[in-house]
Scaffold this motif. Structure first.
Motif, PDB file in Angstrom:
ATOM      1  N   VAL A  93       0.876  -1.179   0.000  1.00 23.09           N
ATOM      2  CA  VAL A  93       0.000   0.000   0.000  1.00 23.09           C
ATOM      3  C   VAL A  93       0.908   1.221   0.000  1.00 23.09           C
ATOM      4  CG1 VAL A  93      -1.773   1.274   1.228  1.00 23.09           C
ATOM      5  CG2 VAL A  93      -1.819  -1.233   1.226  1.00 23.09           C
ATOM      6  N   TYR A  94       0.669   2.118  -0.929  1.00 17.20           N
ATOM      7  CA  TYR A  94       1.483   3.310  -1.088  1.00 17.20           C
ATOM      8  C   TYR A  94       0.761   4.529  -0.524  1.00 17.20           C
ATOM      9  CZ  TYR A  94       4.887   0.830  -3.908  1.00 17.20           C
ATOM     10  OH  TYR A  94       5.877  -0.035  -4.328  1.00 17.20           O
ATOM     11  N   TYR A  95       1.489   5.344   0.246  1.00 15.50           N
ATOM     12  CA  TYR A  95       0.938   6.517   0.902  1.00 15.50           C
ATOM     13  C   TYR A  95       1.744   7.751   0.533  1.00 15.50           C
ATOM     14  CZ  TYR A  95      -1.015   3.021   4.156  1.00 15.50           C
ATOM     15  OH  TYR A  95      -1.665   1.950   4.713  1.00 15.50           O
ATOM     16  N   CYS A  96       1.078   8.895   0.523  1.00 18.27           N
ATOM     17  CA  CYS A  96       1.799  10.159   0.476  1.00 18.27           C
ATOM     18  C   CYS A  96       1.609  10.872   1.819  1.00 18.27           C
ATOM     19  CB  CYS A  96       1.357  11.037  -0.692  1.00 18.27           C
ATOM     20  SG  CYS A  96      -0.421  11.317  -0.861  1.00 18.27           S
ATOM     21  N   ALA A  97       2.601  11.681   2.156  1.00 18.62           N
ATOM     22  CA  ALA A  97       2.597  12.328   3.466  1.00 18.62           C
ATOM     23  C   ALA A  97       3.336  13.652   3.375  1.00 18.62           C
ATOM     24  CB  ALA A  97       3.245  11.427   4.507  1.00 18.62           C
ATOM     25  N   THR A  98       3.051  14.543   4.291  1.00 17.02           N
ATOM     26  CA  THR A  98       3.706  15.838   4.294  1.00 17.02           C
ATOM     27  C   THR A  98       3.764  16.399   5.703  1.00 17.02           C
ATOM     28  OG1 THR A  98       3.775  18.014   3.191  1.00 17.02           O
ATOM     29  CG2 THR A  98       1.618  17.237   3.916  1.00 17.02           C
ATOM     30  N   ARG A  99       4.496  17.476   5.851  1.00 14.26           N
ATOM     31  CA  ARG A  99       4.533  18.242   7.096  1.00 14.26           C
ATOM     32  C   ARG A  99       4.850  19.680   6.724  1.00 14.26           C
ATOM     33  NH1 ARG A  99       8.752  17.961  11.392  1.00 14.26           N
ATOM     34  NH2 ARG A  99       8.103  20.126  11.483  1.00 14.26           N
ATOM     35  N   ASP A 100       4.663  20.552   7.667  1.00 13.03           N
ATOM     36  CA  ASP A 100       4.939  21.969   7.462  1.00 13.03           C
ATOM     37  C   ASP A 100       6.431  22.178   7.273  1.00 13.03           C
ATOM     38  OD1 ASP A 100       4.242  24.977   9.435  1.00 13.03           O
ATOM     39  OD2 ASP A 100       4.938  24.688   7.384  1.00 13.03           O
ATOM     40  N   GLY A 101       6.810  22.777   6.150  1.00 16.27           N
ATOM     41  CA  GLY A 101       8.192  23.165   5.946  1.00 16.27           C
ATOM     42  C   GLY A 101       9.094  22.059   5.431  1.00 16.27           C
ATOM     43  N   ARG A 102      10.388  22.271   5.611  1.00 17.82           N
ATOM     44  CA  ARG A 102      11.384  21.338   5.106  1.00 17.82           C
ATOM     45  C   ARG A 102      11.683  20.270   6.156  1.00 17.82           C
ATOM     46  NH1 ARG A 102      13.550  23.584   0.293  1.00 17.82           N
ATOM     47  NH2 ARG A 102      14.275  21.452   0.017  1.00 17.82           N
ATOM     48  N   ARG A 110      11.817   8.796   7.273  1.00 22.93           N
ATOM     49  CA  ARG A 110      11.213   8.389   8.542  1.00 22.93           C
ATOM     50  C   ARG A 110       9.754   8.794   8.605  1.00 22.93           C
ATOM     51  NH1 ARG A 110      14.911  11.043  12.882  1.00 22.93           N
ATOM     52  NH2 ARG A 110      12.897  10.906  13.934  1.00 22.93           N
ATOM     53  N   ALA A 111       8.897   7.846   8.881  1.00 24.30           N
ATOM     54  CA  ALA A 111       7.466   8.133   8.943  1.00 24.30           C
ATOM     55  C   ALA A 111       7.140   9.140  10.045  1.00 24.30           C
ATOM     56  CB  ALA A 111       6.676   6.840   9.160  1.00 24.30           C
ATOM     57  N   ASP A 112       7.891   9.113  11.144  1.00 23.01           N
ATOM     58  CA  ASP A 112       7.585  10.023  12.253  1.00 23.01           C
ATOM     59  C   ASP A 112       7.992  11.461  11.962  1.00 23.01           C
ATOM     60  OD1 ASP A 112      10.310   9.029  14.535  1.00 23.01           O
ATOM     61  OD2 ASP A 112      10.333   9.825  12.499  1.00 23.01           O
ATOM     62  N   ALA A 113       8.644  11.708  10.839  1.00 22.10           N
ATOM     63  CA  ALA A 113       8.980  13.078  10.449  1.00 22.10           C
ATOM     64  C   ALA A 113       7.827  13.771   9.736  1.00 22.10           C
ATOM     65  CB  ALA A 113      10.213  13.080   9.554  1.00 22.10           C
ATOM     66  N   TYR A 114       6.792  13.019   9.405  1.00 20.00           N
ATOM     67  CA  TYR A 114       5.666  13.554   8.642  1.00 20.00           C
ATOM     68  C   TYR A 114       4.438  13.662   9.532  1.00 20.00           C
ATOM     69  CZ  TYR A 114       8.573  12.709   4.570  1.00 20.00           C
ATOM     70  OH  TYR A 114       9.597  12.732   3.657  1.00 20.00           O
ATOM     71  N   GLU A 115       3.647  14.686   9.286  1.00 14.63           N
ATOM     72  CA  GLU A 115       2.502  14.963  10.157  1.00 14.63           C
ATOM     73  C   GLU A 115       1.171  14.582   9.524  1.00 14.63           C
ATOM     74  OE1 GLU A 115       2.438  19.004  11.424  1.00 14.63           O
ATOM     75  OE2 GLU A 115       0.634  18.777  12.669  1.00 14.63           O
ATOM     76  N   TYR A 116       1.059  14.765   8.232  1.00 13.83           N
ATOM     77  CA  TYR A 116      -0.223  14.561   7.549  1.00 13.83           C
ATOM     78  C   TYR A 116      -0.084  13.408   6.555  1.00 13.83           C
ATOM     79  CZ  TYR A 116      -0.794  19.313   9.308  1.00 13.83           C
ATOM     80  OH  TYR A 116      -0.842  20.423  10.100  1.00 13.83           O
ATOM     81  N   TRP A 117      -1.095  12.558   6.534  1.00 10.59           N
ATOM     82  CA  TRP A 117      -1.053  11.362   5.697  1.00 10.59           C
ATOM     83  C   TRP A 117      -2.334  11.249   4.878  1.00 10.59           C
ATOM     84  CZ3 TRP A 117       3.041   7.866   5.578  1.00 10.59           C
ATOM     85  CH2 TRP A 117       4.060   8.108   6.505  1.00 10.59           C
ATOM     86  N   GLY A 118      -2.193  10.792   3.657  1.00 11.20           N
ATOM     87  CA  GLY A 118      -3.353  10.436   2.861  1.00 11.20           C
ATOM     88  C   GLY A 118      -3.707   8.984   3.077  1.00 11.20           C
ATOM     89  N   GLN A 119      -4.847   8.587   2.546  1.00  4.63           N
ATOM     90  CA  GLN A 119      -5.185   7.164   2.578  1.00  4.63           C
ATOM     91  C   GLN A 119      -4.309   6.463   1.549  1.00  4.63           C
ATOM     92  OE1 GLN A 119      -6.551   8.998   0.384  1.00  4.63           O
ATOM     93  NE2 GLN A 119      -6.801   7.656  -1.367  1.00  4.63           N
TER      94      GLN A 119
END
Length: 127
Positions: A93-102, A110-119
């Motif tokens: 299962v492939y996910y995209c993720a993001t967080r504020d800034g760089r 690292r997954a814990d570096a990202y705050e927002y996740w898509g399905q």
């Protein structure tokens, strides 16, 4: 509200190609690093790549380097993952993720570096 929507998964034969999309909304697209992750059954979530839409700088995990390409269409606030020469071990299962800034380079996978996740969207590669 930050939202990410991944799509484009499906069934493909080994050696084939597939392109995933991640539609983003609720934030300034150019300002955030956006990453692709995948999770195979029984395995931990793996960071496979990251891009900053503002400057186009990308990062790839060794497992996909040379086969996968991350790009963006900033006018559409969409990130893409072009997957070529697919292998059965790419099934996940492939996910995209993001967080504020760089995100610092050492943390991009690292997954814990990202705050927002898509399905997620399921990619199955048959042998």
């Amino acid at each position: 509200e930050v939202q990410l929507q991944a799509s484009g998964g499906g069934l493909v034969q080994a050696g084939g190609s597939l392109r995933l999309s991640c539609a983003a909304s609720g934030f300034t697209f150019d300002d955030y690093d956006i990453g692709w992750f995948r999770q195979a059954p029984g395995k931990e979530r793996e960071g496979i790549g990251c891009i900053n839409p503002g400057d186009g700088i990308t990062y790839y995990a060794d497992s996909v380097k040379g086969r996968f390409i991350i790009s963006t269409d900033n006018g559409k606030n969409t990130m893409y993952l072009q997957m070529n020469s697919l292998k059965p071990e790419d099934t996940a299962v492939y996910y995209c993720a993001t967080r504020d800034g760089r995100i610092v380079a050492s943390a991009r996978s690292r997954a814990d570096a990202y705050e927002y996740w898509g399905q997620g969207t399921l990619v199955t590669v048959s042998s």
